[in-house]
Design a protein around this motif. Structure first.
Motif, short mmCIF file in Angstrom:
data_model
loop_
_atom_site.label_atom_id
_atom_site.label_comp_id
_atom_site.label_asym_id
_atom_site.label_seq_id
_atom_site.Cartn_x
_atom_site.Cartn_y
_atom_site.Cartn_z
N UNK A 266 0.87 -1.19 0.00
CA UNK A 266 0.00 0.00 0.00
C UNK A 266 0.90 1.23 0.00
N UNK A 267 0.33 2.36 -0.39
CA UNK A 267 1.00 3.66 -0.28
C UNK A 267 0.01 4.65 0.33
N UNK A 268 0.52 5.61 1.09
CA UNK A 268 -0.28 6.72 1.63
C UNK A 268 -0.03 7.92 0.74
N UNK A 269 -1.08 8.54 0.24
CA UNK A 269 -0.94 9.60 -0.76
C UNK A 269 -1.52 10.94 -0.32
N UNK B 96 -10.25 6.46 1.43
CA UNK B 96 -10.08 7.69 2.22
C UNK B 96 -10.67 7.56 3.62
N UNK B 97 -9.89 8.07 4.59
CA UNK B 97 -10.45 8.34 5.91
C UNK B 97 -10.85 9.81 5.91
N UNK B 98 -12.13 10.09 6.13
CA UNK B 98 -12.66 11.45 5.96
C UNK B 98 -12.84 12.21 7.27
N UNK C 161 -5.51 9.57 2.77
CA UNK C 161 -5.87 8.64 1.69
C UNK C 161 -4.78 7.59 1.56
N UNK C 162 -5.18 6.37 1.24
CA UNK C 162 -4.18 5.35 0.90
C UNK C 162 -4.66 4.59 -0.33
N UNK C 163 -3.71 3.94 -1.00
CA UNK C 163 -3.99 3.20 -2.23
C UNK C 163 -3.37 1.81 -2.11
N UNK D 50 -8.35 18.06 0.26
CA UNK D 50 -9.48 17.14 0.09
C UNK D 50 -8.96 15.79 -0.41
N UNK D 51 -9.86 14.82 -0.41
CA UNK D 51 -9.46 13.49 -0.85
C UNK D 51 -9.08 13.48 -2.33
N UNK D 52 -8.21 12.53 -2.69
CA UNK D 52 -7.86 12.31 -4.10
C UNK D 52 -8.98 11.49 -4.73
#
Length: 588
Positions: free
Chosen positions: A33-36, A94-96, A47-49, A209-211
């Motif tokens: 995973x990556x955190x972006x 996303x964690x919002x 956000x992470x992917x 904001x979120x990606x």
């Protein structure tokens, strides 16, 4: 009662299946995973992917609790993501700021504007498997000595900046990966893009904001391996006489090359061999179908060996063993027997008649008036005699075709035989002797009674049972094959050893009307030669080469390569070679 037990067992199995299905999850490794996107300003979005697909039930913990080097500290909190459905790799999750949907909490997660870290892991807090880490809002979010605070952390041992699984951003409060820098690539390519701090946007006042863009993860491509390929698995043994040359060729290609291909000779007798080039240039890592000539130039009798090595930076070397065998040029009779065929007119026969072919090995005309062919069964001593008529001369480098018995039922008629006889040879095995007299000669079954005869010129026992043997035997002939003398370095082989000097091939009769010279002018100096059953010549790519036998049957039609070409031809004797509009005759 038995039915109740059955249904209870079935229900128990179903429950176990459901339990384990609910517990199933994707087990991740560092960099999966990556955190972006990270924000220290409210509402603490991140956000992470996932760079791999996630199964339903996959759990990933995200914590701002500091890692002490051996365990988590007791401050701050953790956000827990649980996949409620399968997640495709590349999806932005996303964690919002609130615990909704797939998100729950443990402790008090609160990213600090004075510096913080976000570590992702699977497993429990006491036995975590770390996946990724990011530090920001401080010049030193990671420490290597001292006591951790709520604003820093040690880097877990299975993560590192070198592996692109730890990212250190600047001292601003909020950062988001700039998707214009790239959202498509392999897993390793995306890890590198996201680990590059220059690919992030920062803001010290407003949270990002979120990606919304998705990422595309391509399959990893294996390492690019420079490779040299030589078409020929083995280089045939080269045979020639001392101080003459035999040539073989190899076809060399290469892909993903880092440098030109070097060719070198080593081993016992490298000086006995010569390469047409020692370097094959590559262009953009590629070279295709480069023909390399290997010349065998012996200066003494014997067997010579060498090792040919082809190498290029980073490629596995390709090695081919070279072998040459040389002998002194024997004393050859002026007139020799070059082909014997005894299947004429039989079932499947290519020709209607048996034949014996002679050849003048000199440049001068030879009077063969009154000479004779005396033929025998494979073990017989009583001969049939066919006499060459008076006033018959055989011009230099010319053939002489003697026709025997046959049948018109099968095969082609021989083209203009020079002498027509009635002898009938055995198809499989027999023997023929050329004498310089028409008188019946006496043999007693010994080789000395043949070769010691004052009128002896040449002797060919053909087939495995023919005696006396001269050196060694050929295999048996058939209705469709003849015994044909082998040519080496442009001259007929005469060791004398029948098994070595002759081969069993498709019949190819030649009469005195055919010339044997290579017509260099007609071929526009294309350097046509014959070596070990191959026609070799220089041409440009795309020309048509055709090879015909003496009766006009086309044996080969193909397109030339650029440079040296080498074509195997099974026919023997004179063949016609047509390259483009140029025509020549050569001896096979």
């Amino acid at each position: 009662m038995k039915n109740d037990t059955f249904w209870k067992v079935l229900l128990a199995i179903f429950c176990v299946f459901v339990f384990f299905k609910m517990q199933a999850q994707t087990i991740l490794t560092p960099g999966d995973i990556v955190i972006v996107n990270v924000n220290a300003d409210d509402p603490d979005y991140f956000d992470f992917v996932p760079l791999v697909d996630l199964e339903t039930g996959t759990i990933i913990n995200f914590t701002d609790i500091a890692w002490t080097g051996t365990s988590f500290a007791t401050n701050e909190g953790t956000k827990i993501y649980t996949a409620s459905a399968p997640v495709t790799k590349g999806t932005v999750l996303s964690y919002t700021g609130t615990n909704t949907g797939d998100w729950t909490s443990s402790g008090s997660y609160n990213a600090a504007t004075g510096g913080d870290n976000l570590l992702a892991y699977q497993g429990t807090a006491t036995t975590p498997t770390f996946l990724y880490g990011i530090g920001w809002a401080s010049a030193s979010p990671w420490i290597t000595t001292g006591t951790v605070t709520t604003n820093n952390s040690y880097i877990p041992t299975n993560l590192s900046e070198a592996a692109k699984t730890i990212v250190t951003l600047g001292s601003l409060d909020n950062y988001r990966y700039d998707v214009t820098k790239g959202v498509t690539g392999t897993k390793s390519e995306l890890l590198s893009l996201i680990a590059n701090v220059g690919n992030w946007q920062g803001d010290d006042i407003n949270a990002f904001s979120q990606i919304t863009e998705s990422f595309t993860i391509n399959e990893e491509v294996g390492p690019v391996v420079p490779t040299i390929t030589v078409t020929e698995i083995e280089v045939p043994t080269m045979e020639t006489y001392v101080n003459t040359t035999s040539i073989e060729t190899i076809n060399v290609s290469g892909v993903n090359l880092n440098s030109d291909i070097s060719l070198s000779l080593s081993g016992a007798n490298p000086t006995a061999f010569e390469l047409s080039t020692n370097v094959i240039p590559q262009s953009n890592g590629v070279t295709t179908n480069t023909i390399v000539s290997i010349k065998y130039n012996p200066t003494e009798v014997g067997t010579h060996t060498a090792t040919l090595t082809l190498s290029s930076q980073g490629a596995d070397a390709v090695i081919r063993d070279l072998k040459g065998e040389s002998s002194l040029k024997p004393s050859i009779p002026d007139v020799i027997i070059t082909e014997v065929y005894g299947g004429g007119g039989n079932s499947g026969a290519p020709y209607q008649n048996d034949f014996i072919e002679l050849y003048n090995n000199t440049e001068s005309s030879i009077d063969i008036s009154g000479w004779s062919i005396q033929h025998y069964s494979y073990n017989g001593t009583s001969a049939g005699v066919t006499t060459i008529p008076a006033s018959t001369s055989l011009a230099g480098k010319k053939y002489f075709l003697i026709q025997g018995a046959g049948s018109e039922l099968n095969g082609l008629a021989l083209s203009d035989p020079d002498v027509i006889g009635t002898f009938a040879l055995a198809a499989n095995a027999g023997k023929v002797i050329l004498f310089s007299t028409s008188s019946l000669q006496t043999i007693d079954g010994t080789l000395a009674s043949i070769t010691g005869n004052e009128n002896f010129v040449d002797y060919v026992p053909y087939g495995s049972t023919a005696v006396p043997v001269w050196g060694s035997s050929t295999v048996n002939l058939s209705n469709t094959t003849s015994a044909s003398r082998i040519m080496v370095a442009g001259e007929y082989k005469y060791t004398p050893n029948i098994g070595l000097d002759f081969e069993v091939v498709t019949p190819n009769p030649q009469n005195s009307g055919f010339t044997t010279a290579v017509d260099e002018t007609a071929l526009n100096n294309k350097n046509v030669s014959v070596e070990n059953g191959k026609i070799k010549f220089i041409a440009v790519a795309g020309e048509t080469i055709e090879v015909f036998n003496a009766v006009g049957q086309r044996l080969i039609s193909q397109t030339t390569l650029d440079g040296l070409n080498s074509i195997q031809v099974t026919a023997r004797g004179v063949v016609l070679v047509k390259i483009g509009a140029r025509i020549s005759k050569v001896i096979m």
